[in-house]
Design a protein around this motif. Structure first.
Motif, mmCIF file in Angstrom:
data_model
loop_
_atom_site.group_PDB
_atom_site.id
_atom_site.type_symbol
_atom_site.label_atom_id
_atom_site.label_comp_id
_atom_site.label_asym_id
_atom_site.label_seq_id
_atom_site.Cartn_x
_atom_site.Cartn_y
_atom_site.Cartn_z
ATOM 1 N N VAL A 126 0.828 -1.208 0.000
ATOM 2 C CA VAL A 126 0.000 0.000 0.000
ATOM 3 C C VAL A 126 0.863 1.260 0.000
ATOM 4 O O VAL A 126 0.342 2.377 -0.062
ATOM 5 N N HIS A 127 2.176 1.070 0.102
ATOM 6 C CA HIS A 127 3.137 2.168 0.003
ATOM 7 C C HIS A 127 4.365 1.673 -0.742
ATOM 8 O O HIS A 127 4.730 0.500 -0.670
ATOM 9 N N TRP A 128 5.001 2.597 -1.443
ATOM 10 C CA TRP A 128 6.319 2.330 -1.997
ATOM 11 C C TRP A 128 7.336 2.359 -0.857
ATOM 12 O O TRP A 128 7.115 3.004 0.174
ATOM 13 N N ALA A 129 8.463 1.670 -1.048
ATOM 14 C CA ALA A 129 9.503 1.648 -0.014
ATOM 15 C C ALA A 129 10.008 3.051 0.301
ATOM 16 O O ALA A 129 10.267 3.386 1.471
ATOM 17 N N SER A 130 10.158 3.897 -0.703
ATOM 18 C CA SER A 130 10.641 5.263 -0.462
ATOM 19 C C SER A 130 9.642 6.086 0.341
ATOM 20 O O SER A 130 10.034 7.009 1.063
ATOM 21 N N ASP A 131 8.346 5.765 0.249
ATOM 22 C CA ASP A 131 7.352 6.436 1.098
ATOM 23 C C ASP A 131 7.627 6.172 2.571
ATOM 24 O O ASP A 131 7.525 7.063 3.424
ATOM 25 N N VAL A 132 7.961 4.915 2.859
ATOM 26 C CA VAL A 132 8.191 4.518 4.248
ATOM 27 C C VAL A 132 9.496 5.101 4.776
ATOM 28 O O VAL A 132 9.563 5.572 5.919
ATOM 29 N N VAL A 133 10.539 5.099 3.942
ATOM 30 C CA VAL A 133 11.794 5.729 4.341
ATOM 31 C C VAL A 133 11.571 7.208 4.655
ATOM 32 O O VAL A 133 12.069 7.737 5.662
ATOM 33 N N ALA A 134 10.795 7.881 3.820
ATOM 34 C CA ALA A 134 10.478 9.289 4.062
ATOM 35 C C ALA A 134 9.641 9.457 5.316
ATOM 36 O O ALA A 134 9.799 10.436 6.061
ATOM 37 N N GLY A 135 8.749 8.510 5.591
ATOM 38 C CA GLY A 135 7.955 8.565 6.814
ATOM 39 C C GLY A 135 8.814 8.445 8.055
ATOM 40 O O GLY A 135 8.618 9.157 9.045
ATOM 41 N N PHE A 136 9.807 7.540 8.005
ATOM 42 C CA PHE A 136 10.749 7.429 9.122
ATOM 43 C C PHE A 136 11.534 8.729 9.288
ATOM 44 O O PHE A 136 11.741 9.207 10.416
ATOM 45 N N ALA A 137 11.980 9.304 8.190
ATOM 46 C CA ALA A 137 12.790 10.529 8.259
ATOM 47 C C ALA A 137 11.993 11.690 8.832
ATOM 48 O O ALA A 137 12.461 12.407 9.729
ATOM 49 N N SER A 138 10.791 11.905 8.330
ATOM 50 C CA SER A 138 9.985 13.031 8.817
ATOM 51 C C SER A 138 9.544 12.811 10.259
ATOM 52 O O SER A 138 9.566 13.738 11.075
ATOM 53 N N GLY A 139 9.167 11.574 10.590
ATOM 54 C CA GLY A 139 8.745 11.287 11.958
ATOM 55 C C GLY A 139 9.867 11.458 12.956
ATOM 56 O O GLY A 139 9.691 12.058 14.027
ATOM 57 N N LEU A 140 11.060 10.947 12.619
ATOM 58 C CA LEU A 140 12.202 11.079 13.522
ATOM 59 C C LEU A 140 12.640 12.533 13.678
ATOM 60 O O LEU A 140 13.021 12.960 14.775
ATOM 61 N N SER A 141 12.575 13.302 12.595
ATOM 62 C CA SER A 141 12.944 14.721 12.678
ATOM 63 C C SER A 141 12.009 15.464 13.631
ATOM 64 O O SER A 141 12.459 16.203 14.514
ATOM 65 N N TRP A 142 10.718 15.266 13.444
ATOM 66 C CA TRP A 142 9.743 15.941 14.306
ATOM 67 C C TRP A 142 9.850 15.449 15.749
ATOM 68 O O TRP A 142 9.790 16.255 16.696
ATOM 69 N N LEU A 143 10.017 14.152 15.933
ATOM 70 C CA LEU A 143 10.147 13.590 17.282
ATOM 71 C C LEU A 143 11.356 14.175 17.997
ATOM 72 O O LEU A 143 11.280 14.539 19.177
ATOM 73 N N THR A 144 12.465 14.291 17.298
ATOM 74 C CA THR A 144 13.685 14.846 17.902
ATOM 75 C C THR A 144 13.477 16.279 18.346
ATOM 76 O O THR A 144 13.858 16.670 19.460
ATOM 77 N N VAL A 145 12.862 17.078 17.474
ATOM 78 C CA VAL A 145 12.596 18.478 17.823
ATOM 79 C C VAL A 145 11.725 18.566 19.066
ATOM 80 O O VAL A 145 12.001 19.345 19.992
ATOM 81 N N CYS A 146 10.687 17.761 19.125
ATOM 82 C CA CYS A 146 9.749 17.831 20.254
ATOM 83 C C CYS A 146 10.400 17.393 21.561
ATOM 84 O O CYS A 146 10.217 18.041 22.604
#
Length: 269
Positions: free
Chosen positions: A236-256
Motif C-alpha cells: 500500500v506504500h512504496w519503499a521510499s514512502d516509508v523511508v520518508a515517513g521514518f525521516a519526517s517522523g524522527l525529525s519531528w520527534l527529535t525536535v519535540c
C-alpha cells in the motif's frame, strides 16, 4: 538498460525475495542500536551543558534548528520526487520491490503484517493520544500532557501537508489484506507510529522507574519499525514512502523531545 539500473533491479528483486528474513535481521539490529543509544543517553545526557542561556532563548534556538531540519528534509524530498518516475532508479527500485513482494509473500505473511499495520491506524493512534493525555492530566502532569498533544498532533499535520505537496499515487494492491487511499508520500502510518510510540517511550523514561526504560524503548522501536515496513509488505506504500515517513517522523520527534527537555531542565526564563 544501463548497469546502474540493472543493479537496482537486481537488488530490489533479491530484497523482495528475502523480505521476511531481512526484516527480522534489521529489526534485531535496530533494537540493539536503540538499547545502546539509551544507555549512552542515560550515562552522558545529564552532563550536557547548556550554558547560562535562558529557557526562552534555548527554546527559540531549538525551534529555529528544528525548522531548519524540517526545511532541509522537505528539500531532500523535493529532490527525491524528481527521480520517482518509473524510468529512474528510485522508481525502478520501488516498482520492482513491490512486484516481487506481490509475487513472493504468502497469504499467511500478508495476514500477519495486515494485523501489525493496525498499530499505525489513525484511529489507534488517536485513541492512544487521548487516553495518555487524560492520564497525564489526572496525574497533574500538565506540561507533559501539553507536549504530548502538540507533538502527536503536529506530526499528523506535518504528514498531511507533505502529502498534499507531493501528491504521489500509491501502488496498486488487490490482495484484500489491507486497503488504503489518498496520497502515498510520505507514509502517514510510519511517521505517526514513530512520533506517537517514540513520545510514549519518552514519557515512560520521564515518569516510570528505570527498569521500564529499556522495555519501553524496545517496544516503541519494534512497533514503529514493524508498522512502517508492514506498509511495504502489504504493497500500500512504496519503499521510499516509508523511508520518508521514518525521516519526517524522527525529525519531528527529535525536535519535540529536545524542546521538552529544555523546558524541563532549565527553569530560568
Amino acid at each position: 538498460m544501463d548497469d546502474d539500473a540493472a543493479r537496482v533491479l537486481a537488488w530490489a528483486e533479491w530484497l523482495g525475495s528475502h523480505a521476511v528474513p531481512v526484516f527480522s535481521v534489521v529489526l534485531v539490529a535496530l533494537l540493539l542500536v536503540a538499547t545502546m543509544v539509551l544507555v549512552v543517553a542515560r550515562r552522558y545526557g545529564g552532563r550536557m551543558v547548556v550554558g547560562h542561556l535562558s529557557r526562552t532563548v534555548l527554546l527559540s534556538i531549538c525551534l529555529v534548528v528544528g525548522a531548519g531540519m524540517l526545511m532541509a528534509m522537505a528539500a531532500v524530498f523535493a529532490e527525491m520526487m524528481e527521480v520517482f518516475q518509473a524510468d529512474e532508479e528510485i522508481g525502478l527500485f520501488d516498482s520492482r520491490l513491490t512486484e516481487t513482494l506481490s509475487r513472493e509473500l504468502s497469504a499467511s505473511t500478508l495476514r500477519v503484517f495486515g494485523t501489525l499495520t493496525h498499530l499505525g491506524d489513525p484511529i489507534t493512534l488517536t485513541l492512544l493520544v487521548v487516553v495518555i493525555a487524560v492520564l497525564l492530566l489526572v496525574r497533574r502532569q500538565v506540561a507533559l500532557a501539553f507536549g504530548w498533544a502538540v507533538a502527536c498532533a503536529g506530526g499528523a499535520v506535518l504528514n498531511r501537508v507533505l502529502k498534499q505537496i507531493f501528491e504521489r499515487v500509491r501502488p496498486e494492491h488487490d490482495h484484500g489484506f489491507a486497503v488504503a487511499d489518498g496520497y502515498s508520500f510520505p507514509s502517514g502510518h510510519t511517521s505517526g507510529a514513530v512520533v506517537v510510540y517514540g513520545m510514549l517511550a519518552y514519557l515512560c523514561i520521564r515518569l516510570l522507574p528505570s527498569r521500564w526504560h529499556v522495555p519501553a524503548v524496545l517496544l516503541a522501536t519494534a512497533f514503529a519499525f514493524s508498522t512502517g515496513w508492514s506498509r511495504v509488505f502489504l504493497q500500500v506504500h512504496w519503499a521510499s514512502d516509508v523511508v520518508a515517513g521514518f525521516a519526517s517522523g524522527l525529525s519531528w520527534l527529535t525536535v519535540c523531545i529536545v524542546a521538552m527537555e529544555i523546558a524541563q531542565r532549565n527553569p530560568r526564563t
